[in-house]
Design a protein around this motif. Sequence first.
Motif, short mmCIF file in Angstrom:
data_model
loop_
_atom_site.label_atom_id
_atom_site.label_comp_id
_atom_site.label_asym_id
_atom_site.label_seq_id
_atom_site.Cartn_x
_atom_site.Cartn_y
_atom_site.Cartn_z
N ALA A 258 -25.99 -4.85 23.94
CA ALA A 258 -25.65 -6.23 23.58
C ALA A 258 -24.33 -6.31 22.82
O ALA A 258 -23.64 -7.33 22.87
CB ALA A 258 -26.78 -6.85 22.77
N GLU A 259 -23.97 -5.25 22.10
CA GLU A 259 -22.73 -5.30 21.33
C GLU A 259 -21.49 -5.17 22.20
O GLU A 259 -20.36 -5.35 21.73
CB GLU A 259 -22.73 -4.21 20.25
CG GLU A 259 -22.58 -2.80 20.75
CD GLU A 259 -22.58 -1.76 19.62
OE1 GLU A 259 -22.76 -2.17 18.46
OE2 GLU A 259 -22.39 -0.57 19.92
N HIS A 260 -21.66 -4.87 23.50
CA HIS A 260 -20.52 -4.80 24.40
C HIS A 260 -19.78 -6.13 24.47
O HIS A 260 -18.56 -6.20 24.45
CB HIS A 260 -20.99 -4.45 25.82
CG HIS A 260 -20.96 -2.99 26.12
ND1 HIS A 260 -19.82 -2.23 26.07
CD2 HIS A 260 -21.95 -2.15 26.52
CE1 HIS A 260 -20.10 -0.99 26.41
NE2 HIS A 260 -21.38 -0.91 26.68
N ASP A 261 -20.56 -7.20 24.65
CA ASP A 261 -19.95 -8.49 24.99
C ASP A 261 -20.96 -9.60 24.70
O ASP A 261 -22.18 -9.38 24.81
CB ASP A 261 -19.59 -8.48 26.49
CG ASP A 261 -18.75 -9.68 26.89
OD1 ASP A 261 -19.33 -10.74 27.14
OD2 ASP A 261 -17.53 -9.54 26.98
N ALA A 291 -23.52 -3.77 12.32
CA ALA A 291 -22.13 -4.16 12.06
C ALA A 291 -21.57 -5.06 13.15
O ALA A 291 -20.67 -5.87 12.90
CB ALA A 291 -21.27 -2.90 11.92
N THR A 292 -22.08 -4.91 14.36
CA THR A 292 -21.60 -5.72 15.49
C THR A 292 -22.54 -6.88 15.79
O THR A 292 -22.60 -7.37 16.92
CB THR A 292 -21.46 -4.83 16.75
OG1 THR A 292 -22.70 -4.13 16.96
CG2 THR A 292 -20.34 -3.82 16.58
N ALA A 293 -23.28 -7.32 14.80
CA ALA A 293 -24.30 -8.36 15.00
C ALA A 293 -23.72 -9.68 15.48
O ALA A 293 -24.40 -10.45 16.17
CB ALA A 293 -25.08 -8.58 13.71
N GLU A 294 -22.48 -9.96 15.15
CA GLU A 294 -21.88 -11.23 15.59
C GLU A 294 -21.83 -11.30 17.11
O GLU A 294 -22.08 -12.35 17.71
CB GLU A 294 -20.47 -11.38 15.01
CG GLU A 294 -19.83 -12.72 15.35
CD GLU A 294 -18.48 -12.89 14.69
OE1 GLU A 294 -17.81 -13.90 14.98
OE2 GLU A 294 -18.09 -12.02 13.89
N ILE A 295 -21.51 -10.18 17.74
CA ILE A 295 -21.48 -10.12 19.20
C ILE A 295 -22.88 -9.92 19.76
O ILE A 295 -23.34 -10.68 20.63
CB ILE A 295 -20.56 -8.96 19.66
CG1 ILE A 295 -19.14 -9.19 19.19
CG2 ILE A 295 -20.60 -8.83 21.18
CD1 ILE A 295 -18.25 -7.98 19.33
N ALA A 296 -23.56 -8.89 19.27
CA ALA A 296 -24.88 -8.56 19.80
C ALA A 296 -25.87 -9.71 19.60
O ALA A 296 -26.71 -9.98 20.47
CB ALA A 296 -25.41 -7.29 19.14
N GLY A 297 -25.77 -10.39 18.46
CA GLY A 297 -26.69 -11.49 18.19
C GLY A 297 -26.50 -12.65 19.14
O GLY A 297 -27.47 -13.26 19.59
N GLU A 298 -25.24 -12.96 19.45
CA GLU A 298 -24.98 -14.06 20.39
C GLU A 298 -25.47 -13.68 21.79
O GLU A 298 -26.05 -14.50 22.50
CB GLU A 298 -23.49 -14.39 20.42
CG GLU A 298 -23.18 -15.61 21.28
CD GLU A 298 -21.74 -16.07 21.16
OE1 GLU A 298 -21.33 -16.93 21.96
OE2 GLU A 298 -21.02 -15.56 20.27
#
Length: 433
Positions: A258-261, A291-298
């Motif tokens: 999920a943190e890819h995009d 740390a990449t929750a902004e991307i992975a979360g969306e």
Amino acid sequence: MASVSAPKSLQGSLEYVKAPQRDNIGDNSQVIELVTTVLKDVRERGDAAVRDYSQKFDGVSLDQFEVSPADRQHAVDQLDKQTRADTEFAIENVRRFATAQLGTILPLEVEPLPGLHLGHTVIPIQRVGAYVPGGRFPLLSAPIMTIVPGKVAGCDEVVACLPPNAHKAMVAGCHLSGADRIFLIGGAQAIAAMAYGTDSVPAVDKIMGPGNAFVNEAKRQVFGPVGIDQLAGPSEIFVVADSTGNPELIATDLLAQAEHDVRTRVGLITTDKALAEATLKEVERQLRDLATAEIAGESWKNYGEIVLCADDAAMIAYSDHVAAEHLQVHTADAHGFAKKLRNYGSLFVGENASVVYSDKNVGTNHTLPTMGAGKYTGGLWVGSYVKIATYQWLESDAIRAVAPAAMRQSDSEGLEGHRKAAAIRLERLNAVA
């Protein structure tokens, strides 16, 4: 949401514990018009258009697109020792596996009738283009996956394109992987440049590599005059699991993709309600510290799903319907269960086989079919860089065997020229006899 909805035959056997909010296939429609404009412009204006779009989309203006030999070597020299060692480790693993695969693609010649010789030959594609995505992170494995198989296959030239603002380590990866030429051009304009050719960029015969929605759409539109490997869009991962599944491991692997995009599609398909609910909670827990929750979360919010299936048959059927790019099998008998699955890009059998290993360095290619394409194709491999071309040659016995039937068939079809082409050879043969 056509891309994720289950077939009617399964709808009574499924329950969404978490349903996706959006359809990442339908979301692609907005890019078509823009990509069409970019392709037309690059085709007509060449380097000037590429330069304009590089400035517009990447904020970079370059007088020269190609990376010089000195700059290539400088990028390699800037790699820290461990990063270079890890990159070369991955290159060697991919090369080793691609070489083994190429060894299975053999020339053929048979004689099905006396004097009738049929065969095929294995011909490397002359010039291929490798699109290397820059993305949000320096994906150091990306150039390895698209360039190394082309060199193993024996292509005369492998041309790499990557965004001008990509991390310098990506240039080093292209160089170490064996790219013959490297250009700092990204997005749809890179696909256009490789497809049509410009004063700077040579036209290629086939374009390989994944990218964002704009790259994917550009590949779709240029297909025909040039070949493409496949339409490899935003990443996907699904896990099929029974009650033996571990929610922490599953959640970790889902978020790793999920943190890819923000358009990554991730999901769990299970027969165990407790696992489904525990995984949902675990994803939310891990997102708090990622740390990449902004991307992975969306990505998780919009495209993540957890599907509860009535039984193993429904789980298999839904998995085959999804045809996920990456499919992990976390069941009690993972190897036995894996044999029942047929639609996927690459299969990861057992909880030890995380997608991350294939993404980075084990040797299998990570450029894989998405958006359901796993129903009809596999991923990028060394065979994508060669052509299997047939040939035939005939001795006298073969002409006597096939010419009369070919003449009759041509006659029945009303194709006089075809009939004559078969007849003249038979007549010449009979005249000599």
